[in-house]
Design an enzyme around this catalytic site. Structure first.
Site, PDB file in Angstrom:
ATOM      1  N   HIS A  69       0.826  -1.219   0.000  1.00 54.82           N
ATOM      2  CA  HIS A  69       0.000   0.000   0.000  1.00 54.82           C
ATOM      3  C   HIS A  69       0.862   1.272   0.000  1.00 54.82           C
ATOM      4  O   HIS A  69       0.506   2.283   0.611  1.00 54.82           O
ATOM      5  CB  HIS A  69      -0.953   0.017   1.206  1.00 54.82           C
ATOM      6  CG  HIS A  69      -1.909  -1.134   1.229  1.00 54.82           C
ATOM      7  ND1 HIS A  69      -3.086  -1.139   0.515  1.00 54.82           N
ATOM      8  CD2 HIS A  69      -1.853  -2.327   1.866  1.00 54.82           C
ATOM      9  CE1 HIS A  69      -3.721  -2.286   0.715  1.00 54.82           C
ATOM     10  NE2 HIS A  69      -2.996  -3.018   1.526  1.00 54.82           N
ATOM     11  N   ASN A 142     -10.351  -3.557   1.629  1.00 55.29           N
ATOM     12  CA  ASN A 142      -9.991  -3.472   0.216  1.00 55.29           C
ATOM     13  C   ASN A 142     -11.219  -3.169  -0.626  1.00 55.29           C
ATOM     14  O   ASN A 142     -12.344  -3.147  -0.123  1.00 55.29           O
ATOM     15  CB  ASN A 142      -9.365  -4.783  -0.265  1.00 55.29           C
ATOM     16  CG  ASN A 142      -7.955  -5.002   0.250  1.00 55.29           C
ATOM     17  OD1 ASN A 142      -7.218  -4.055   0.493  1.00 55.29           O
ATOM     18  ND2 ASN A 142      -7.581  -6.253   0.438  1.00 55.29           N
TER      19      ASN A 142
END
Length: 499
Positions: A69, A142
């Protein structure tokens, strides 16, 4: 010949001789895939030193960029309760219709570096920090409702196959498919990832999911298992493979920033699926397996509230790059489930934040709770900037009025049974949901999915192609054969490998 952009290590051969995996102290590891749990369903045992050592090392692999990320964007806004769910949870921020809670949301790609494209085929992080009056609640999810794996022991290995080859420093499709073709539980996630939902057009045009199963506890100490869903009010919009390759590499970041700068808002409707605790033992799929979804027909979406983003940060590094999201940040009324992958994340995220931002990362303004001044006995460490407790007592218990624990805020008791073991979830249902999803796709979506997969698999080893096609075949014959036709592999070859 392999694609020059997908180089394999010089030592990649078919040798069947393997050394035993060991700890850093040289001791053999009994399993490198299954974490030690209390009974087959968990939770995870802290005594699993092999897992802790592996995760602690993995968390420190990158300096100072996030290991995963790394490329992301974020904004501020609020969460507003629109429906009464107090029969399910005592969480204060969900206690009253109309109640608003400030939030920070960070969106991100997963595998790419900080300068990578916003439109790589990749899951998108959807992390929400709720600044509640009972402390910060972090929902770190997500844009897709499932994940590749379900055992945290496999997480570092999975991420390594999404990163760069240790010799060539190039992305390695052969490694990606080698791992997946040896991990049948990835089939459902791959079916989602290689659809066009793997390349969303903007962060505003994608849904968000908690992925894991969590637990709600109400004021009567009754509990329910739940899953979070956030549905984009702007609607789903995706790029095709070709469109994503040509798009502005910062396009999703730019879209969110410019949209809010012009006075726009990004909005999602929030829902939960509710499963009575007793159903967990008999449901058709293991409800704690994050490679699976709960069917809407069994547990419909119940509306909870709305998530609204309306303000950009003033300084990206200070407020977004230093934002630390930790799945272990719960509030009374919301707790962890026995989900093994979630249990691993409860350790890993806080551990990696201490490495990335320092032991006092919670004192960085964007991470500070709104609830009240932090009151505990933790002292010292790098970058301590809050007075360090001054002259107050730094130990507990004490006789001088220091803060005390509150047993009324205790987690609900969990009944545990079974022997400690390193167990795998049953593999017999690794393909059913991928097949169900494929059948829901339109003809255009099926062609896009299978073409995307075939293009990605084109230059990998044939043995890996056939092994992976065997998984798709077990999900749906048509699914596998469309890919196989493009790759020039026969049904006979697939069946021969499967047998």
């Amino acid at each position: 010949m392999p694609d020059k952009n997908n180089s394999k290590p010089a030592h990649s051969n078919k040798s069947k001789l393997h050394q035993t995996i060991s700890t850093n102290a040289g001791a053999p590891i009994p399993s490198n895939e299954h974490v030690l749990t209390a009974g087959e369903r968990g939770p995870v045992l802290l005594q699993d030193y092999f897992f802790l050592e592996k995760m602690a090392h993995f968390d420190r692999e990158r300096i100072p960029e996030r290991v995963v990320h790394a490329k992301g964007a974020g904004a501020y806004g609020y969460f507003e309760v629109t429906h009464d769910i107090t029969k399910y949870t005592k969480a204060d921020f969900l206690s009253k219709i109309g109640l608003k809670t400030d939030v920070l949301v960070r969106f991100s790609t997963v595998g790419g570096e900080k300068g990578s494209s916003d439109f790589e085929r990749d899951p998108r992080g959807f992390a929400i920090k709720f600044y509640t009056l009972e402390g910060n609640y972090d929902l770190v999810g997500n844009n897709l409702p499932v994940f590749f794996i379900r055992d945290p022991f496999k997480f570092p290995d999975m991420v390594h196959t999404h990163k760069r080859n240790p010799q060539s420093n190039l992305k390695d499709k052969n490694a990606f498919w080698d791992f997946n073709s040896l991990s049948p539980e990835t089939t459902h996630m791959l079916t989602m990832l290689f659809s066009d939902r793997g390349t969303p057009k903007s962060y505003r045009n994608m849904h968000g999911f908690g992925v894991h199963t969590f637990k709600f506890v109400n004021k009567k100490n009754e509990s329910y298992f739940i899953k979070w869903h956030f549905k984009s009010e702007a609607g789903i919009e995706n790029y095709t493979e070709k469109e994503a390759a040509l798009a502005d590499v910062d396009g999703a970041t730019r879209d969110l920033f410019e949209h809010l700068k012009k006075g726009g808002k990004a909005c999602w409707k929030a829902f939960v699926q509710i499963m009575p605790e007793k159903d967990a033992l008999t449901y058709k799929f293991n409800p704690f397996d994050p490679t699976k979804v709960w069917l809407y027909s069994d547990y419909p979406l119940l509306p909870v509230g709305k998530l609204v983003l309306d303000r950009n940060p003033e300084n990206f590094f200070q407020e977004i790059e230093q934002a630390a999201f930790c799945p272990a940040n719960f509030v009374p009324g919301i707790e962890a489930s026995p989900d093994k992958l979630l249990q691993g994340r409860l350790f890993s995220y806080t551990d990696t934040q201490r490495h990335r931002l320092g032991t006092n990362f919670a004192l960085i303004p964007v991470n500070c709770p709104y609830a009240k001044k932090i009151t505990n006995y933790q002292r010292d460490g790098a970058m301590r900037m809050d007075g360090n407790g001054g002259s107050s007592i730094n130990y507990s218990p004490n006789s001088y009025g220091g803060p005390r624990s509150n047993p009324l805020k205790s987690e609900q008791n969990i009944l545990l049974s079974g022997n400690s073991c390193r167990s795998e979830y049953p593999k017999k249902d690794d393909f059913a949901q991928a097949g169900l999803l494929y059948k829901l796709f339109s003809e255009v979506e099926k062609n896009s999915l299978t073409t995307n997969i075939a293009g990605h698999m084109k230059y990998i080893d044939k043995e890996i192609k056939v092994r992976q096609l065997g998984y798709f075949y077990q999900a749906d014959k048509d699914y596998a054969m469309r890919i196989a036709k493009i790759l020039g592999i026969s049904e006979k070859e697939i069946k021969a490998y499967m047998s």
